[in-house]
Design a protein around this motif. Sequence first.
Motif, PDB file in Angstrom:
ATOM      1  N   LEU A 268     -14.855  86.511  68.520  1.00 14.42           N
ATOM      2  CA  LEU A 268     -14.258  87.519  68.104  1.00 14.42           C
ATOM      3  C   LEU A 268     -13.068  86.952  67.112  1.00 14.42           C
ATOM      4  O   LEU A 268     -12.262  86.072  67.547  1.00 14.42           O
ATOM      5  CB  LEU A 268     -13.589  88.555  69.099  1.00 14.42           C
ATOM      6  N   ARG A 269     -12.479  87.629  66.223  1.00 17.08           N
ATOM      7  CA  ARG A 269     -11.657  87.164  65.360  1.00 17.08           C
ATOM      8  C   ARG A 269     -10.247  87.206  65.895  1.00 17.08           C
ATOM      9  O   ARG A 269     -10.064  88.016  66.559  1.00 17.08           O
ATOM     10  CB  ARG A 269     -11.578  87.705  63.796  1.00 17.08           C
ATOM     11  N   THR A 270      -9.414  86.182  65.756  1.00 17.29           N
ATOM     12  CA  THR A 270      -7.886  86.180  66.244  1.00 17.29           C
ATOM     13  C   THR A 270      -6.980  86.407  65.040  1.00 17.29           C
ATOM     14  O   THR A 270      -5.812  86.737  65.652  1.00 17.29           O
ATOM     15  CB  THR A 270      -7.694  84.850  66.680  1.00 17.29           C
ATOM     16  N   ASP A 271      -7.379  86.750  63.777  1.00 15.25           N
ATOM     17  CA  ASP A 271      -6.514  87.219  62.901  1.00 15.25           C
ATOM     18  C   ASP A 271      -7.321  87.692  61.757  1.00 15.25           C
ATOM     19  O   ASP A 271      -8.643  87.591  61.865  1.00 15.25           O
ATOM     20  CB  ASP A 271      -5.442  86.242  62.357  1.00 15.25           C
ATOM     21  N   LEU A 272      -6.718  88.377  60.794  1.00 17.75           N
ATOM     22  CA  LEU A 272      -7.345  88.984  59.530  1.00 17.75           C
ATOM     23  C   LEU A 272      -7.381  87.959  58.430  1.00 17.75           C
ATOM     24  O   LEU A 272      -7.897  88.148  57.398  1.00 17.75           O
ATOM     25  CB  LEU A 272      -6.913  90.270  59.238  1.00 17.75           C
ATOM     26  N   ILE A 273      -6.265  87.172  58.459  1.00 20.03           N
ATOM     27  CA  ILE A 273      -6.045  86.326  57.237  1.00 20.03           C
ATOM     28  C   ILE A 273      -7.229  85.492  56.861  1.00 20.03           C
ATOM     29  O   ILE A 273      -7.491  85.292  55.562  1.00 20.03           O
ATOM     30  CB  ILE A 273      -4.655  85.453  57.397  1.00 20.03           C
ATOM     31  N   SER A 274      -7.802  84.592  58.059  1.00 18.96           N
ATOM     32  CA  SER A 274      -8.924  84.124  57.483  1.00 18.96           C
ATOM     33  C   SER A 274     -10.155  84.681  56.932  1.00 18.96           C
ATOM     34  O   SER A 274     -10.605  83.891  55.798  1.00 18.96           O
ATOM     35  CB  SER A 274      -9.356  83.277  58.829  1.00 18.96           C
ATOM     36  N   GLY A 275     -10.574  85.748  57.256  1.00 18.32           N
ATOM     37  CA  GLY A 275     -11.393  86.625  56.589  1.00 18.32           C
ATOM     38  C   GLY A 275     -10.797  86.845  55.109  1.00 18.32           C
ATOM     39  O   GLY A 275     -11.845  86.901  54.317  1.00 18.32           O
ATOM     40  N   LEU A 276      -9.628  87.320  54.878  1.00 19.73           N
ATOM     41  CA  LEU A 276      -9.307  87.641  53.699  1.00 19.73           C
ATOM     42  C   LEU A 276      -9.223  86.500  52.708  1.00 19.73           C
ATOM     43  O   LEU A 276      -9.743  86.834  51.508  1.00 19.73           O
ATOM     44  CB  LEU A 276      -7.847  88.271  53.688  1.00 19.73           C
ATOM     45  N   ILE A 277      -9.001  85.288  53.231  1.00 14.86           N
ATOM     46  CA  ILE A 277      -9.134  84.025  52.329  1.00 14.86           C
ATOM     47  C   ILE A 277     -10.536  83.684  51.945  1.00 14.86           C
ATOM     48  O   ILE A 277     -10.841  83.510  50.822  1.00 14.86           O
ATOM     49  CB  ILE A 277      -8.526  82.779  53.201  1.00 14.86           C
ATOM     50  N   ASP A 278     -11.567  83.839  52.886  1.00 16.94           N
ATOM     51  CA  ASP A 278     -12.864  83.589  52.514  1.00 16.94           C
ATOM     52  C   ASP A 278     -13.264  84.599  51.606  1.00 16.94           C
ATOM     53  O   ASP A 278     -14.206  84.476  50.659  1.00 16.94           O
ATOM     54  CB  ASP A 278     -13.542  83.663  53.935  1.00 16.94           C
ATOM     55  N   ALA A 279     -12.855  85.938  51.778  1.00 14.89           N
ATOM     56  CA  ALA A 279     -13.135  87.137  50.702  1.00 14.89           C
ATOM     57  C   ALA A 279     -12.747  86.712  49.304  1.00 14.89           C
ATOM     58  O   ALA A 279     -13.426  86.756  48.309  1.00 14.89           O
ATOM     59  CB  ALA A 279     -12.746  88.442  51.202  1.00 14.89           C
ATOM     60  N   TYR A 280     -11.399  86.363  49.168  1.00 21.61           N
ATOM     61  CA  TYR A 280     -10.883  85.955  48.003  1.00 21.61           C
ATOM     62  C   TYR A 280     -11.789  84.854  47.375  1.00 21.61           C
ATOM     63  O   TYR A 280     -12.097  84.812  46.172  1.00 21.61           O
ATOM     64  CB  TYR A 280      -9.393  85.662  48.308  1.00 21.61           C
ATOM     65  N   GLN A 281     -11.783  83.780  48.131  1.00 19.64           N
ATOM     66  CA  GLN A 281     -12.818  82.583  47.629  1.00 19.64           C
ATOM     67  C   GLN A 281     -14.247  83.059  46.932  1.00 19.64           C
ATOM     68  O   GLN A 281     -14.677  82.969  46.041  1.00 19.64           O
ATOM     69  CB  GLN A 281     -12.878  81.603  48.673  1.00 19.64           C
ATOM     70  N   TYR A 282     -14.800  84.083  47.745  1.00 18.21           N
ATOM     71  CA  TYR A 282     -16.174  84.376  47.488  1.00 18.21           C
ATOM     72  C   TYR A 282     -15.971  85.448  46.009  1.00 18.21           C
ATOM     73  O   TYR A 282     -16.901  85.258  45.097  1.00 18.21           O
ATOM     74  CB  TYR A 282     -16.859  85.419  48.515  1.00 18.21           C
ATOM     75  N   ASN A 283     -14.955  86.009  45.921  1.00 22.76           N
ATOM     76  CA  ASN A 283     -14.734  86.777  44.918  1.00 22.76           C
ATOM     77  C   ASN A 283     -14.650  86.001  43.427  1.00 22.76           C
ATOM     78  O   ASN A 283     -15.117  86.138  42.518  1.00 22.76           O
ATOM     79  CB  ASN A 283     -13.453  87.822  45.016  1.00 22.76           C
ATOM     80  N   VAL A 284     -13.856  84.957  43.824  1.00 22.77           N
ATOM     81  CA  VAL A 284     -13.648  83.773  42.718  1.00 22.77           C
ATOM     82  C   VAL A 284     -15.020  83.290  42.444  1.00 22.77           C
ATOM     83  O   VAL A 284     -15.161  83.153  41.140  1.00 22.77           O
ATOM     84  CB  VAL A 284     -12.661  82.806  43.052  1.00 22.77           C
ATOM     85  N   GLU A 285     -15.582  82.930  43.170  1.00 25.37           N
ATOM     86  CA  GLU A 285     -17.054  82.172  43.082  1.00 25.37           C
ATOM     87  C   GLU A 285     -18.025  83.104  42.304  1.00 25.37           C
ATOM     88  O   GLU A 285     -19.021  82.436  41.586  1.00 25.37           O
ATOM     89  CB  GLU A 285     -17.611  81.544  44.272  1.00 25.37           C
ATOM     90  N   GLN A 286     -17.741  84.286  42.710  1.00 27.81           N
ATOM     91  CA  GLN A 286     -18.881  85.266  41.813  1.00 27.81           C
ATOM     92  C   GLN A 286     -18.311  85.624  40.579  1.00 27.81           C
ATOM     93  O   GLN A 286     -19.141  86.289  39.762  1.00 27.81           O
ATOM     94  CB  GLN A 286     -19.010  86.542  42.730  1.00 27.81           C
ATOM     95  N   GLY A 287     -17.303  84.914  40.270  1.00 29.20           N
ATOM     96  CA  GLY A 287     -16.798  85.388  38.782  1.00 29.20           C
ATOM     97  C   GLY A 287     -16.084  86.590  38.531  1.00 29.20           C
ATOM     98  O   GLY A 287     -15.845  87.206  37.492  1.00 29.20           O
ATOM     99  N   ASN A 288     -15.374  87.219  39.748  1.00 30.08           N
ATOM    100  CA  ASN A 288     -14.883  88.428  39.790  1.00 30.08           C
ATOM    101  C   ASN A 288     -13.312  88.463  39.696  1.00 30.08           C
ATOM    102  O   ASN A 288     -12.578  89.386  39.867  1.00 30.08           O
ATOM    103  CB  ASN A 288     -15.149  89.378  41.009  1.00 30.08           C
ATOM    104  N   GLY A 289     -13.160  87.349  39.386  1.00 29.11           N
ATOM    105  CA  GLY A 289     -11.519  86.989  39.468  1.00 29.11           C
ATOM    106  C   GLY A 289     -10.576  87.145  40.783  1.00 29.11           C
ATOM    107  O   GLY A 289     -11.215  86.900  41.975  1.00 29.11           O
ATOM    108  N   GLY A 290      -9.288  87.668  40.560  1.00 28.29           N
ATOM    109  CA  GLY A 290      -8.552  87.598  41.950  1.00 28.29           C
ATOM    110  C   GLY A 290      -8.743  88.625  42.765  1.00 28.29           C
ATOM    111  O   GLY A 290      -9.434  89.743  42.189  1.00 28.29           O
ATOM    112  N   LEU A 291      -8.406  88.578  43.850  1.00 24.30           N
ATOM    113  CA  LEU A 291      -8.708  89.686  44.926  1.00 24.30           C
ATOM    114  C   LEU A 291      -7.500  90.210  45.315  1.00 24.30           C
ATOM    115  O   LEU A 291      -6.830  89.486  45.856  1.00 24.30           O
ATOM    116  CB  LEU A 291      -9.846  89.265  45.881  1.00 24.30           C
ATOM    117  N   ASN A 292      -7.115  91.411  45.302  1.00 27.13           N
ATOM    118  CA  ASN A 292      -5.911  92.134  45.538  1.00 27.13           C
ATOM    119  C   ASN A 292      -6.161  93.116  46.479  1.00 27.13           C
ATOM    120  O   ASN A 292      -6.624  94.144  46.191  1.00 27.13           O
ATOM    121  CB  ASN A 292      -4.810  92.501  44.823  1.00 27.13           C
ATOM    122  N   GLY A 293      -6.154  92.846  47.946  1.00 26.76           N
ATOM    123  CA  GLY A 293      -6.683  93.829  48.934  1.00 26.76           C
ATOM    124  C   GLY A 293      -6.039  93.711  50.207  1.00 26.76           C
ATOM    125  O   GLY A 293      -5.151  92.885  50.442  1.00 26.76           O
TER     126      GLY A 293
END
Length: 819
Positions: A565-590
């Motif tokens: 189980l996750r201990t915080d939400l920040i790690s998941g948000l960082i991974d989501a930002y990385q995935y967004n950038v790798e897919q060519g979608n630019g920065g993620l603000n969420g």
Amino acid sequence: MRISLNWLRELVEIKLSPEELAETLTMAGFEVEDIEDRRTWANGVVVGRVLERQPHPNADKLSVCQVDIGADETLNIVCGAANVKADIYVPVATTGTYLPNIDLKIKPAKLRGVPSQGMICSLKELGLPTDVDGIHIFPQENLPLGSDVRPLLGLDDVILDLTATANRADALCMVGVAREVAALTGGKLSIPVPGEVPISKNPGNLALKIADTQACPAYIGTVIEQIKIAPSPEWLQQRLRGAGVRPINNVVDITNYVLLEWGQPLHAFDGDRLKSVATSESLTIGVRFATAGESLKTLDGQTRTLASQNLLITANDKPVALAGVMGGEETEVYEGTQSLVLEAALFDSVAIRRSSRSVGLRSEASGRYERGVNRAELEVANCRALSLISELASGIITQQEITDTRPDPSTWSRSIALRLERVNQLLGPIDFGEETAELQGQDIERILTALGCQVTPSGNVLGQDNTPQPTWSVSVPPYRYRDLEREIDLIEEIARLYGYNRFCDTLPEKAEAGYLPLDQEVIRKLRAFLRAEGLTELIHYSLVKPGADRQIVLTNPLFVEYSALRTDLISGLIDAYQYNVEQGNGGLNGFEIGQIFWQEDSLQEAEVLAGIMGGDRSVGKWSKSGREQPLTWFEAKGILESVFRQLGLQVEYQPDRRDERLHPGRTASLWIRGNSLGIFGQIHPQLRREKGLPDSVYVFQLDLNVLLNSLEEDGILIPTFAPYSTYPASDRDIAFFAPVKVSVGELQKAITKAGKDLLESVELFDEYRGENVPEGQRSLAFRLVYRASDRTLTDAEVEPVHNKVREALVEKFGVNLRS
């Protein structure tokens, strides 16, 4: 489960049409997902005899056949099958016949110049599975020509695809469904009762050894000699095909047949192969849990590495089968089998479920064991199988060994007290059109008796209206022991069989408008404020990879990647930002609102709000010549400040260095009235490079409970009007050198406190570090606005207050005033 109506009619009297029966079962809780009417598959297909076969004059692979279908004239049919020949009986689709499985209507035609007046059919064209590449040839002799082929092929049947609820393990077999149909329709049951099978009393070489009687309460091992392996008779093959099971040979088909009929899994071992594995003529069949690291090649051809939770069948302690799941390939029955060891056993549902899941293997047997097999009918199913093996495989039973640790048969049933008053209280009145009535005692006795229960009146008790109300003692049959446990279960069965649609609909007398609790209303507003700031709401799984501190790890995860189980939400948000950038979608603000979990002295859980911001948030870049303009720390902080301001919260920022993922000089902890709210900061440059993120990415995480507790209920949901002053303001600037370690927030707090009621606002408008500024200090300039609500302030009123502000700054922080 696929239910053959022809088979079902042999077990229970049915007067309803297939559609009416499907509707009755569905309304009683057994959903019929599909009605497969096989009678339409070969409507118009008749038995024909090929009188003559000649090669086609214009095609090498075609034949011209003269076929007799009992009509006045023989049919001339062009056939492309290689196995067609003279003097065979075949299925013939006559002119005008429609074959729905291949979407073909038979019409008179010419094939390469030769007329054809029908079609000789293969089983595939009639919707039946087959391994034969060609037309179907009937093995029977002297069939009546022109007769319907459907009874010969099992196509005079209707198949109901029925789904039983999880608590109804008894309905996973034909006998169980027949009992249900009899209870619903009043039809007469005709369940086959197998006769006694003669068993030799001579001692043999078979022994049983059950290491865990809780995992295997009962085991029957029967040795059968002089077996003759052959294809099953057509009637047996048709029933298996109708149930979706592929026929294999007579012995295996019998075990599958009994599974479908009685719901009792069986397994047949090749006796000689068992002795070969055991390396001895004396055979001890055992049941034990596996030792970690053992392996077994199962019937599907896969070699499986076993764990300690796998329950095994062994031959002289060597694994030969996964108990209750699947047999082993090394001891399977084959065409050369001459002796059998037939297994009929009861296994614990939990043990089978764990074993099946650990090897990722589910079977018809494991599905039934997991739900629970009727322990009272083990011997009945075993006798049924032995009787069929003796009849169809010429087997002679030479030895039978039994290990039985089941409780006394008197405990296989239970008695439940049932009250008529309670039945009517829960179910309500019955709808008779213009009138209503309550269920009567005879209705209840009739329904429960139809279910196989023994209903015994146990006197009357006074009801709430002081009238005598009958009660009963209901004895539940063994096959319903698992799901009929309490009075409420009996009441549910009464409603189900009487018909839910026959009870009155009762609505509440007065409906009230719904409303959201305060915390949900606030969270909705919070979501709206964040979306207004340009943040998109995100949702992630609560399950993550293991490895973090204080993490809660699952004991039975579906996947290793999602086993904690996750201990915080920040790690998941960082991974989501990385995935967004790798897919060519630019920065993620969420942002995301969700639960986090951690382990201290006990398991802890909290609801938090987290967000991530970075990159260039502007849409059009023409004014910047296409250059990216990264988000600054203060702009990111301003997004949070805007949300806090709309919520009416005063939040303090304090330097923080505890989170290694964040920049040590650009991270702040957030506080409300002395309570820790959360953290806000820029991602550490090293982590940013590892993830391939833009230059400036910021994250925050807030404790939602602290946030909600800090809000004033009246002010957030219903904003109150605050009167504004119509008198002009008087502003003053104040500049000074202040130590770098003193934050602007601390200075503003001291200025506000010293300014008291006359100070309307304070704003930093300049900061300077460099030449002419003492080392370790910085130059700050604030603009202070003074205003009164009832008058225009004079200098004589402003100056004393302004001087108090100057003195407070010097006294508390030792600033060096410049103005």
